[in-house]
Structures are given as structure tokens and as C-alpha cells.
Design a protein around this motif. Sequence first.
Motif, mmCIF file in Angstrom:
data_model
loop_
_atom_site.group_PDB
_atom_site.id
_atom_site.type_symbol
_atom_site.label_atom_id
_atom_site.label_comp_id
_atom_site.label_asym_id
_atom_site.label_seq_id
_atom_site.Cartn_x
_atom_site.Cartn_y
_atom_site.Cartn_z
ATOM 1 N N UNK A 148 97.983 7.522 12.913
ATOM 2 C CA UNK A 148 96.673 7.510 12.251
ATOM 3 C C UNK A 148 96.830 6.954 10.847
ATOM 4 N N UNK A 149 96.013 5.991 10.504
ATOM 5 C CA UNK A 149 96.042 5.374 9.183
ATOM 6 C C UNK A 149 94.706 5.643 8.513
ATOM 7 N N UNK A 150 94.751 6.248 7.345
ATOM 8 C CA UNK A 150 93.523 6.533 6.610
ATOM 9 C C UNK A 150 93.057 5.274 5.903
ATOM 10 N N UNK A 151 91.761 5.001 5.946
ATOM 11 C CA UNK A 151 91.160 3.849 5.284
ATOM 12 C C UNK A 151 90.249 4.332 4.171
ATOM 13 N N UNK A 152 89.921 3.459 3.239
ATOM 14 C CA UNK A 152 88.963 3.782 2.190
ATOM 15 C C UNK A 152 89.644 4.229 0.916
ATOM 16 N N UNK A 153 88.865 4.874 0.033
ATOM 17 C CA UNK A 153 89.349 5.287 -1.281
ATOM 18 C C UNK A 153 90.425 6.360 -1.151
ATOM 19 N N UNK A 154 91.442 6.256 -2.008
ATOM 20 C CA UNK A 154 92.487 7.271 -2.043
ATOM 21 C C UNK A 154 93.496 7.065 -0.930
ATOM 22 N N UNK A 155 94.712 7.378 -1.225
ATOM 23 C CA UNK A 155 95.771 7.273 -0.230
ATOM 24 C C UNK A 155 95.794 8.493 0.648
ATOM 25 N N UNK A 156 96.695 8.484 1.580
ATOM 26 C CA UNK A 156 96.797 9.596 2.514
ATOM 27 C C UNK A 156 97.147 10.899 1.798
ATOM 28 N N UNK A 211 90.455 2.532 17.589
ATOM 29 C CA UNK A 211 91.153 3.485 18.453
ATOM 30 C C UNK A 211 92.674 3.394 18.405
ATOM 31 N N UNK A 212 93.211 2.285 17.907
ATOM 32 C CA UNK A 212 94.662 2.079 17.924
ATOM 33 C C UNK A 212 95.144 1.797 19.339
ATOM 34 N N UNK A 213 96.382 1.400 19.439
ATOM 35 C CA UNK A 213 96.982 1.105 20.746
ATOM 36 C C UNK A 213 98.386 1.660 20.805
#
Length: 186
Positions: free
Chosen positions: A133-141, A154-156
Motif C-alpha cells: 500500500x502506497x499513501x498518496x497526497x499530502x504528508x508522507x506515510x 487496486x495494485x497488482x
Amino acid sequence: MGLGIALRAFSAALFNKQAADKIRKALDQEITQAEEPKLPAPAPKPVESPKPATSVRSDAVTLLSALQREARLIDLVQEDLANFSDAQVGAAARPCLTQCASTLARLFELKPVDDSGEGSLVQVDAENSIARYQWLGEGGQSEQTSTAGKLVHQGWQATKVELPRWTGRDADATIIAPAQVQRSNG
């Protein structure tokens, strides 16, 4: 060497009754295995399992070769598309992409990492890796306090990997597709 043994046997048989009996039995082939002292059997050597041969061919080259052979992907990607209309490119890409999807499905049996459906709200456990899972948008994980988010893609993941095994010569390990030559008649 045989003469030396013969002389020793003659001398032993002449002056030693037991040696004479043994020599007689040997000559009559009466000595059996049971009469001879047995050496202990050698300890069995541990059987080493054969190590798999390391291929000189990269799995990436094997995959490219499969995609070229079955879908002609490299031909499409290497074509100078500036010389063709969008309709022509689309017409050429459709069968190639369809065949690429079939090849990837056969070799990797792809499935979504998360099949909740794009746009749905999903919970992401802290134990899940960034590869999953990769978080998108403002701020890092690390700055994320929420463990819920909208699924954008959905990723693969591959549920199997069955790349063809390279059996060719080491010198040909980087060949993706052979040059094709039509034989001339004359």
C-alpha cells in the motif's frame, strides 16, 4: 610380479601344511568370501542434493522474449510512431496488448492487491509494507495518522511466477528475439 608370488606360494606349500591347504583351495577355487577377512563397509557418503544451476539469462530478458514472441511487444514499442495516425497505432496496439495480457496472466496469474474496488474506503493496517500500500497526497506515510483512505488503484500482485527456463547457450542469453532471414531461391 606373478613369478614372485608363484615362488612364495611354492616355498610356503613346500614347508607349511596350512599354507599348502590354502593354496590348494585357492587353486581349486574353494576359498569363499566367508573364509576371507572382511573389511568394514565404508560409511555411506552423505548425498548432496544437486544445486540448481544458475541461469546466465536474466528473468527480465526471459519476460521480454516471451512478450515479443507471443505479442510482438518490442516490435510495437520500437516502431517510430510519428509516421502513423492515432487510429493506426490503436489498431496495431489492440492485438498486441490483448496478447500481452494473456501472456502475463499465464506467466504470473495476476490479481489485485486490494479488490475492494477503486473509490472505496479501505483500512490499511500498520503492518502492511509500502510495497503493498502506497499513501498518496499530502504528508508522507510516517505523518499519516489515519489508517483509512480511498482506494485509487487496486495494485497488482503475481500469484505465481512461471517464466520459461533458458536452455540456450550462454552467449545468446541476452537475445530477446532472433533476427529472421528469408531464404532466397537462387
